[in-house]
Design an enzyme around this catalytic site. Structure first.
Site, short mmCIF file in Angstrom:
data_model
loop_
_atom_site.label_atom_id
_atom_site.label_comp_id
_atom_site.label_asym_id
_atom_site.label_seq_id
_atom_site.Cartn_x
_atom_site.Cartn_y
_atom_site.Cartn_z
N ARG A 74 11.78 -1.31 10.68
CA ARG A 74 10.70 -1.01 11.61
C ARG A 74 10.63 -2.03 12.75
O ARG A 74 10.76 -3.23 12.51
CB ARG A 74 9.36 -0.98 10.85
CG ARG A 74 9.06 0.38 10.26
CD ARG A 74 7.87 0.40 9.37
NE ARG A 74 6.69 -0.27 9.90
CZ ARG A 74 5.51 -0.25 9.28
NH1 ARG A 74 5.38 0.40 8.14
NH2 ARG A 74 4.48 -0.87 9.78
N ARG B 44 11.85 -5.46 4.62
CA ARG B 44 11.63 -4.03 4.34
C ARG B 44 12.63 -3.15 5.07
O ARG B 44 12.98 -3.36 6.23
CB ARG B 44 10.22 -3.63 4.78
CG ARG B 44 10.02 -2.11 4.71
CD ARG B 44 8.60 -1.69 4.85
NE ARG B 44 7.94 -2.25 6.02
CZ ARG B 44 6.63 -2.19 6.21
NH1 ARG B 44 5.85 -1.62 5.33
NH2 ARG B 44 6.11 -2.72 7.30
N ARG C 50 0.11 -8.68 13.71
CA ARG C 50 -0.51 -7.70 12.80
C ARG C 50 -1.43 -8.42 11.82
O ARG C 50 -2.49 -7.91 11.48
CB ARG C 50 0.57 -6.91 12.07
CG ARG C 50 1.26 -5.89 12.97
CD ARG C 50 2.59 -5.44 12.42
NE ARG C 50 2.48 -4.73 11.17
CZ ARG C 50 3.49 -4.55 10.33
NH1 ARG C 50 4.69 -5.05 10.62
NH2 ARG C 50 3.32 -3.88 9.22
N LYS D 148 0.83 -1.21 0.00
CA LYS D 148 0.00 0.00 0.00
C LYS D 148 0.87 1.26 0.00
O LYS D 148 0.65 2.18 -0.78
CB LYS D 148 -0.93 0.02 1.23
CG LYS D 148 -1.79 -1.22 1.39
CD LYS D 148 -2.67 -1.16 2.62
CE LYS D 148 -1.94 -1.14 3.94
NZ LYS D 148 -1.18 -2.37 4.26
N ARG E 269 -9.23 0.98 9.11
CA ARG E 269 -8.95 -0.45 9.24
C ARG E 269 -9.78 -1.13 10.32
O ARG E 269 -9.44 -2.25 10.73
CB ARG E 269 -7.47 -0.76 9.38
CG ARG E 269 -6.75 -0.19 10.50
CD ARG E 269 -5.40 0.15 9.99
NE ARG E 269 -4.32 -0.72 10.37
CZ ARG E 269 -3.12 -0.61 9.78
NH1 ARG E 269 -2.93 0.20 8.78
NH2 ARG E 269 -2.14 -1.34 10.19
P1 AP5 Z 1 4.93 -1.57 1.80
O1 AP5 Z 1 4.52 -0.79 0.60
O2 AP5 Z 1 5.68 -0.87 2.87
O3 AP5 Z 1 3.63 -2.34 2.39
P2 AP5 Z 1 2.37 -1.79 3.19
O4 AP5 Z 1 1.15 -2.46 2.64
O5 AP5 Z 1 2.36 -0.29 3.20
O6 AP5 Z 1 2.70 -2.40 4.60
P3 AP5 Z 1 2.70 -1.78 6.08
O7 AP5 Z 1 3.40 -2.79 6.93
O8 AP5 Z 1 3.23 -0.39 6.10
O9 AP5 Z 1 1.20 -1.77 6.38
P4 AP5 Z 1 0.57 -1.78 7.75
O10 AP5 Z 1 -0.82 -1.49 7.34
O11 AP5 Z 1 0.73 -2.98 8.58
O12 AP5 Z 1 1.41 -0.70 8.58
P5 AP5 Z 1 1.10 0.80 8.98
O13 AP5 Z 1 2.36 1.54 8.87
O14 AP5 Z 1 -0.12 1.30 8.29
O15 AP5 Z 1 5.75 -2.84 1.29
C1 AP5 Z 1 6.28 -3.79 2.21
C2 AP5 Z 1 7.61 -4.35 1.63
O16 AP5 Z 1 7.30 -5.10 0.45
C3 AP5 Z 1 8.61 -3.27 1.20
O17 AP5 Z 1 9.91 -3.72 1.48
C4 AP5 Z 1 8.42 -3.14 -0.32
O18 AP5 Z 1 9.62 -2.76 -1.00
C5 AP5 Z 1 7.99 -4.56 -0.68
N1 AP5 Z 1 7.03 -4.57 -1.79
C6 AP5 Z 1 6.02 -3.69 -2.02
N2 AP5 Z 1 5.33 -4.05 -3.12
C7 AP5 Z 1 5.92 -5.19 -3.58
C8 AP5 Z 1 5.64 -6.05 -4.69
N3 AP5 Z 1 4.61 -5.81 -5.52
N4 AP5 Z 1 6.43 -7.15 -4.86
C9 AP5 Z 1 7.47 -7.41 -4.00
N5 AP5 Z 1 7.79 -6.62 -2.94
C10 AP5 Z 1 7.00 -5.54 -2.73
O19 AP5 Z 1 0.67 0.63 10.51
C11 AP5 Z 1 1.62 0.31 11.51
C12 AP5 Z 1 0.92 0.25 12.87
O20 AP5 Z 1 0.34 1.54 13.18
C13 AP5 Z 1 -0.27 -0.72 12.97
O21 AP5 Z 1 0.17 -2.04 13.26
C14 AP5 Z 1 -1.07 -0.09 14.11
O22 AP5 Z 1 -0.48 -0.35 15.36
C15 AP5 Z 1 -0.94 1.40 13.83
N6 AP5 Z 1 -1.97 1.90 12.94
C16 AP5 Z 1 -1.78 2.46 11.70
N7 AP5 Z 1 -2.96 2.82 11.17
C17 AP5 Z 1 -3.92 2.48 12.08
C18 AP5 Z 1 -5.33 2.57 12.08
N8 AP5 Z 1 -6.01 3.08 11.03
N9 AP5 Z 1 -6.01 2.13 13.18
C19 AP5 Z 1 -5.33 1.63 14.24
N10 AP5 Z 1 -3.98 1.50 14.30
C20 AP5 Z 1 -3.29 1.92 13.22
#
Ligand code: AP5
Length: 223
Positions: A166, A133, A177, A19, A94
């Site tokens: 991270r 990552r 997660r 994403k 989410r």
């Molecule tokens: P990346 O693009 O970073 O993936 P992502 O989907 O953004 O993954 P996240 O881990 O950031 O999502 P998340 O939703 O768990 O975390 P968030 O930061 O929102 O890609 C991942 C890796 O894969 C990279 O190395 C990339 O290079 C590689 N890649 C990408 N595309 C690829 C492809 N097509 N093929 C191969 N490799 C690829 O949330 C973190 C924490 O914050 C949560 O756990 C929670 O505690 C809190 N939080 C955030 N938002 C909320 C909310 N709305 N409500 C409650 N808590 C929240």
């Protein structure tokens, strides 16, 4: 592609689905805002704000931060600097209460969502994406030691900043997660499917192929 003030999209999918990678790219090419709740929370943690101190334990444990805190944080941005521009919400909503709060707030401002992209990826792919990552501490670029390595280990190709790993990308936190995703976020697929705005993307393909699919949808449904 021209700037689109009327582009209001949600990127939905499990941790590691890509994403953030795609949101950075699309926001740049469309000239719209990119609001990542994960990035906002990590910035609060880094600054040691009261919100960051409350959120850190939940994030490190792979649990969701409370709806109340998240909804207030997002609404502040949507009614502030993002009010007159298009945007991509990455990682929000989410939970069902977050989606209901967003529906209500957008409904009352007469600016409904235009796209909800669901990033579908085989579960077996996610763990390796997340543990590999690396994120630039300076410009936020996202890398991967296997699929998207930098030329010099630990150094961002885009800006020369130091790469970080991270704390919630450890295998045990990733497992939690994914459980949170199944329990709290998966139900949103039915919510948005019923609203008729869910667009499924095959996010198990290469980043360029995923980008192509998104761009094709955006062009076909120009807003
Ligand atoms: P990346 O693009 O970073 O993936 P992502 O989907 O953004 O993954 P996240 O881990 O950031 O999502 P998340 O939703 O768990 O975390 P968030 O930061 O929102 O890609 C991942 C890796 O894969 C990279 O190395 C990339 O290079 C590689 N890649 C990408 N595309 C690829 C492809 N097509 N093929 C191969 N490799 C690829 O949330 C973190 C924490 O914050 C949560 O756990 C929670 O505690 C809190 N939080 C955030 N938002 C909320 C909310 N709305 N409500 C409650 N808590 C929240």
């Amino acid at each position: 592609m021209s700037r689109s003030a009327a582009f209001r999209a949600v990127f939905l999918g499990p941790p590691g689905a890509g994403k953030g990678t795609q949101a950075l790219e699309l926001a740049k090419s469309l000239g719209v805002g990119h609001l990542s709740t994960g990035d906002m929370l990590r910035a609060h943690v880094a600054r040691g704000t009261p919100l960051g101190l409350r959120a850190k334990g939940f994030m490190d444990a792979g649990k969701l931060v409370s709806d109340e805190l998240i909804i207030a944080m997002v609404e502040e941005r949507l009614s502030g600097d993002l009010q007159s521009s298009g945007w991509i919400l990455d990682g929000f909503p989410r939970t069902v209460p977050q989606a209901q709060a967003l529906d209500k707030s957008l409904g009352s401002s007469g600016r409904p969502l235009t796209h909800v992209f669901y990033f579908a990826v085989p579960r077996s792919e996610l763990m390796s994406r997340l543990t590999g990552r690396r994120t630039c501490s300076s410009c936020g670029a996202i890398w991967n030691v296997t699929s998207k390595p930098t030329k010099l280990a630990g150094i961002c190709d885009a800006c020369g900043g130091a790469l970080t790993h991270r704390s919630d990308d450890r295998p045990e936190a990733v497992g939690r997660r994914l459980e949170e995703y199944d329990k709290s976020t998966q139900p949103l697929l039915a919510h948005y499917r019923a609203a008729g705005c869910l667009i499924e993307i095959d996010a198990g393909r290469s980043p360029a192929q995923v980008n192509d699919q998104i761009i094709a949808v955006v062009k076909a449904r120009a807003v």
